[in-house]
Structures are given as C-alpha cells and as structure tokens.
Design a protein around this motif. Structure first.
Motif, PDB file in Angstrom:
ATOM      1  N   PRO A 109       0.802  -1.222   0.000  1.00  0.00           N
ATOM      2  CA  PRO A 109       0.000   0.000   0.000  1.00  0.00           C
ATOM      3  C   PRO A 109       0.836   1.274   0.000  1.00  0.00           C
ATOM      4  O   PRO A 109       1.936   1.303   0.545  1.00  0.00           O
ATOM      5  CB  PRO A 109      -0.824  -0.102   1.291  1.00  0.00           C
ATOM      6  N   ASN A 110       0.283   2.289  -0.627  1.00  0.00           N
ATOM      7  CA  ASN A 110       0.851   3.646  -0.651  1.00  0.00           C
ATOM      8  C   ASN A 110       2.179   3.763  -1.409  1.00  0.00           C
ATOM      9  O   ASN A 110       2.910   4.721  -1.211  1.00  0.00           O
ATOM     10  CB  ASN A 110       1.015   4.220   0.762  1.00  0.00           C
ATOM     11  N   ILE A 111       2.474   2.792  -2.254  1.00  0.00           N
ATOM     12  CA  ILE A 111       3.634   2.924  -3.136  1.00  0.00           C
ATOM     13  C   ILE A 111       3.143   2.769  -4.572  1.00  0.00           C
ATOM     14  O   ILE A 111       2.451   1.807  -4.900  1.00  0.00           O
ATOM     15  CB  ILE A 111       4.729   1.883  -2.810  1.00  0.00           C
ATOM     16  N   ASN A 112       3.467   3.756  -5.399  1.00  0.00           N
ATOM     17  CA  ASN A 112       3.112   3.703  -6.813  1.00  0.00           C
ATOM     18  C   ASN A 112       4.329   4.093  -7.624  1.00  0.00           C
ATOM     19  O   ASN A 112       4.945   5.127  -7.353  1.00  0.00           O
ATOM     20  CB  ASN A 112       1.958   4.662  -7.124  1.00  0.00           C
ATOM     21  N   GLU A 113       4.683   3.258  -8.596  1.00  0.00           N
ATOM     22  CA  GLU A 113       5.867   3.539  -9.405  1.00  0.00           C
ATOM     23  C   GLU A 113       5.606   3.145 -10.858  1.00  0.00           C
ATOM     24  O   GLU A 113       4.822   2.240 -11.131  1.00  0.00           O
ATOM     25  CB  GLU A 113       7.074   2.735  -8.896  1.00  0.00           C
ATOM     26  N   LEU A 156       7.000  -9.296  -7.695  1.00  0.00           N
ATOM     27  CA  LEU A 156       6.248  -8.086  -7.337  1.00  0.00           C
ATOM     28  C   LEU A 156       6.710  -6.923  -8.211  1.00  0.00           C
ATOM     29  O   LEU A 156       7.833  -6.931  -8.708  1.00  0.00           O
ATOM     30  CB  LEU A 156       6.487  -7.753  -5.861  1.00  0.00           C
ATOM     31  N   PHE A 157       5.845  -5.926  -8.393  1.00  0.00           N
ATOM     32  CA  PHE A 157       6.204  -4.848  -9.332  1.00  0.00           C
ATOM     33  C   PHE A 157       7.435  -4.080  -8.878  1.00  0.00           C
ATOM     34  O   PHE A 157       8.187  -3.551  -9.702  1.00  0.00           O
ATOM     35  CB  PHE A 157       5.007  -3.914  -9.609  1.00  0.00           C
ATOM     36  N   THR A 158       7.685  -4.074  -7.568  1.00  0.00           N
ATOM     37  CA  THR A 158       8.862  -3.359  -7.063  1.00  0.00           C
ATOM     38  C   THR A 158      10.168  -4.049  -7.492  1.00  0.00           C
ATOM     39  O   THR A 158      11.214  -3.415  -7.534  1.00  0.00           O
ATOM     40  CB  THR A 158       8.804  -3.263  -5.524  1.00  0.00           C
ATOM     41  N   ASP A 159      10.082  -5.350  -7.856  1.00  0.00           N
ATOM     42  CA  ASP A 159      11.272  -6.065  -8.346  1.00  0.00           C
ATOM     43  C   ASP A 159      11.745  -5.487  -9.683  1.00  0.00           C
ATOM     44  O   ASP A 159      12.893  -5.664 -10.070  1.00  0.00           O
ATOM     45  CB  ASP A 159      10.958  -7.553  -8.588  1.00  0.00           C
ATOM     46  N   SER A 163      17.750  -0.157  -9.499  1.00  0.00           N
ATOM     47  CA  SER A 163      18.350  -0.420  -8.182  1.00  0.00           C
ATOM     48  C   SER A 163      18.318   0.836  -7.314  1.00  0.00           C
ATOM     49  O   SER A 163      18.183   0.752  -6.092  1.00  0.00           O
ATOM     50  CB  SER A 163      19.762  -0.985  -8.308  1.00  0.00           C
ATOM     51  N   LEU A 164      18.387   2.007  -7.938  1.00  0.00           N
ATOM     52  CA  LEU A 164      18.290   3.263  -7.172  1.00  0.00           C
ATOM     53  C   LEU A 164      16.911   3.375  -6.525  1.00  0.00           C
ATOM     54  O   LEU A 164      16.791   3.642  -5.329  1.00  0.00           O
ATOM     55  CB  LEU A 164      18.557   4.459  -8.103  1.00  0.00           C
ATOM     56  N   LYS A 165      15.880   3.177  -7.333  1.00  0.00           N
ATOM     57  CA  LYS A 165      14.493   3.243  -6.832  1.00  0.00           C
ATOM     58  C   LYS A 165      14.288   2.231  -5.698  1.00  0.00           C
ATOM     59  O   LYS A 165      13.679   2.533  -4.677  1.00  0.00           O
ATOM     60  CB  LYS A 165      13.509   2.928  -7.964  1.00  0.00           C
ATOM     61  N   LYS A 166      14.834   1.022  -5.894  1.00  0.00           N
ATOM     62  CA  LYS A 166      14.683  -0.024  -4.873  1.00  0.00           C
ATOM     63  C   LYS A 166      15.312   0.420  -3.558  1.00  0.00           C
ATOM     64  O   LYS A 166      14.742   0.210  -2.488  1.00  0.00           O
ATOM     65  CB  LYS A 166      15.352  -1.315  -5.339  1.00  0.00           C
ATOM     66  N   ARG A 167      16.502   1.043  -3.666  1.00  0.00           N
ATOM     67  CA  ARG A 167      17.184   1.508  -2.456  1.00  0.00           C
ATOM     68  C   ARG A 167      16.360   2.585  -1.758  1.00  0.00           C
ATOM     69  O   ARG A 167      16.225   2.600  -0.549  1.00  0.00           O
ATOM     70  CB  ARG A 167      18.572   2.054  -2.795  1.00  0.00           C
ATOM     71  N   LYS A 171      13.238   1.242   3.015  1.00  0.00           N
ATOM     72  CA  LYS A 171      12.709   1.514   4.362  1.00  0.00           C
ATOM     73  C   LYS A 171      11.177   1.439   4.369  1.00  0.00           C
ATOM     74  O   LYS A 171      10.574   0.847   5.271  1.00  0.00           O
ATOM     75  CB  LYS A 171      13.189   2.904   4.811  1.00  0.00           C
ATOM     76  N   LYS A 172      10.579   2.034   3.339  1.00  0.00           N
ATOM     77  CA  LYS A 172       9.114   2.026   3.231  1.00  0.00           C
ATOM     78  C   LYS A 172       8.585   0.592   3.160  1.00  0.00           C
ATOM     79  O   LYS A 172       7.583   0.247   3.780  1.00  0.00           O
ATOM     80  CB  LYS A 172       8.679   2.753   1.956  1.00  0.00           C
ATOM     81  N   LEU A 173       9.277  -0.253   2.381  1.00  0.00           N
ATOM     82  CA  LEU A 173       8.855  -1.654   2.225  1.00  0.00           C
ATOM     83  C   LEU A 173       9.008  -2.406   3.545  1.00  0.00           C
ATOM     84  O   LEU A 173       8.142  -3.210   3.916  1.00  0.00           O
ATOM     85  CB  LEU A 173       9.663  -2.338   1.109  1.00  0.00           C
ATOM     86  N   GLU A 174      10.106  -2.136   4.263  1.00  0.00           N
ATOM     87  CA  GLU A 174      10.299  -2.757   5.589  1.00  0.00           C
ATOM     88  C   GLU A 174       9.163  -2.371   6.528  1.00  0.00           C
ATOM     89  O   GLU A 174       8.632  -3.198   7.259  1.00  0.00           O
ATOM     90  CB  GLU A 174      11.631  -2.300   6.194  1.00  0.00           C
ATOM     91  N   ASN A 175       8.822  -1.091   6.478  1.00  0.00           N
ATOM     92  CA  ASN A 175       7.732  -0.605   7.340  1.00  0.00           C
ATOM     93  C   ASN A 175       6.408  -1.284   7.005  1.00  0.00           C
ATOM     94  O   ASN A 175       5.637  -1.619   7.902  1.00  0.00           O
ATOM     95  CB  ASN A 175       7.600   0.913   7.242  1.00  0.00           C
TER      96      ASN A 175
END
Ligand code: NI
Length: 194
Positions: A109-113, A156-159, A163-167, A171-175
């Motif tokens: 939730p709350n992540i759009n890329e 998952l779409f975040t994959d 690599s910059l975006k992932k970094r 923190k947001k993903l951990e949360n």
C-alpha cells in the motif's frame, strides 16, 4: 467474506504458485471471497498468493478504468467488461513496444511507481468453469494481467524498478512488512511489531 490481504515481506508472495484442478476444495467460494476482498480494497486485480494461497488463480475487474478519459473510447468499452477469473494462466508470448504505467499493489500500500511492460500478450487459461481459453490482450488489460501473472510467479512490481528506486523504497517496504502503514482494508503483516 473479506479476507486479509498479505503484505509485502510474506514468503507466500515469493512462491511460484501451483496449478489447480476443478477438485480444488471450495473453489467457487474462494473465487467469490477473492472478488469481495478485491472490491473492498478498491483493487482492479487480486492474486491468490495475496490472500495466502500459493495457487495459480487470480481475479481481475478493470471496470474502474473505463471512466479514465485519457483512454480511447474503444479501450474504455473493453475495460468496462473486463471482469474475469484466471486459473492456471500462461503467457504464451509477449510482444510490442514496452511502455510505462504507474502501478500499485494491494500488498504494497501507498507505493506507486512506473513499470515498463510489453504492449501485447497472448495468453492461455482456464475460466471459473475450468474451460480452456486462449486470448490476446493489449494495453491496460494486458498490463493488469501481467501484474497479476507476476504474483503467481512470485514476482512483485517493485522487483522491476531500478536499483536506485529499490534503495529509496527499502525503508518504506520494511515498514509495510511491520504493519507501519496507513491502510483502509484488512491486512496480514509478516513482521508485525506491536
Ligand atoms: Ni499486486
């Protein structure tokens, strides 16, 4: 029944899901529950791993996009009725130019890329009556299918981000995995901290 949606970090989202057959227990009920869960969360797609089951099943209802005035009328008309159950889906071929679209995911939730994907796909699947279908999808219909198909492949779409975006998102993903996120629907968090 509305089911809790599994959040980022849960191992079930990383499994390559298994094919099922018509004897799968309470399949009709499961499909109905998945649809109800998707609608409750205002999603346009939901895959079985997102409710904790590693099976090759997902549901799509793209009708909310039929109101998007940036789309051609023909595509809007198609998306209005693009409401389907996909079992044991396979992408036979992907083609056409890659294009970017801002994606989100009910498990993240709350992540759009912006994610880049091929324009056209040829697919094979079983419908909710376990009848074999073959189809060609393009544009947003293909996009939603590709996103849900990735779920049953453990992707998952975040994959798919740089690599910059992932970094930047780490923190947001951990949360999210810890339940430290504002979300209006029921979720199940793998690393919940009370
Ligand atoms: Ni998703």
């Amino acid at each position: 029944m509305i089911l809790p949606i599994v959040a980022y970090g849960d191992p079930v989202l990383r499994k390559v899901a298994k094919n099922i057959d018509a004897n799968y227990p309470k399949i009709k009920e499961l499909i109905e529950n998945m649809k109800e869960t998707m609608y409750n969360a205002s999603g346009v797609g939901l895959a079985a791993p997102q409710i904790g089951k590693d099976i090759r099943l997902f549901v799509i209802d793209a009708s909310p996009f039929s109101e998007n005035e940036e789309l051609e009328e023909e595509e809007r008309a198609f998306l209005k009725d693009f409401n389907q159950v996909f079992i044991n889906a396979k992408i036979i071929e992907e083609e056409g130019e890659e294009w970017e679209f801002n994606e989100g995911c009910l498990s993240i939730p709350n992540i759009n890329e912006d994610v880049s994907r091929n324009e056209t796909i040829h697919i094979k699947y079983l419908d909710e009556n376990f009848e074999e279908k073959e189809e060609t999808l393009g544009g947003l219909a293909a996009r939603i299918f590709q996103h849900e198909y990735d779920h049953i492949e453990g992707i998952l779409f975040t994959d798919k981000l740089s690599s910059l975006k992932k970094r930047l998102l780490k923190k947001k993903l951990e949360n999210i995995s810890k339940g430290k996120v504002d979300v209006a629907y029921r979720m199940r968090f793998p690393n919940l901290k009370k």
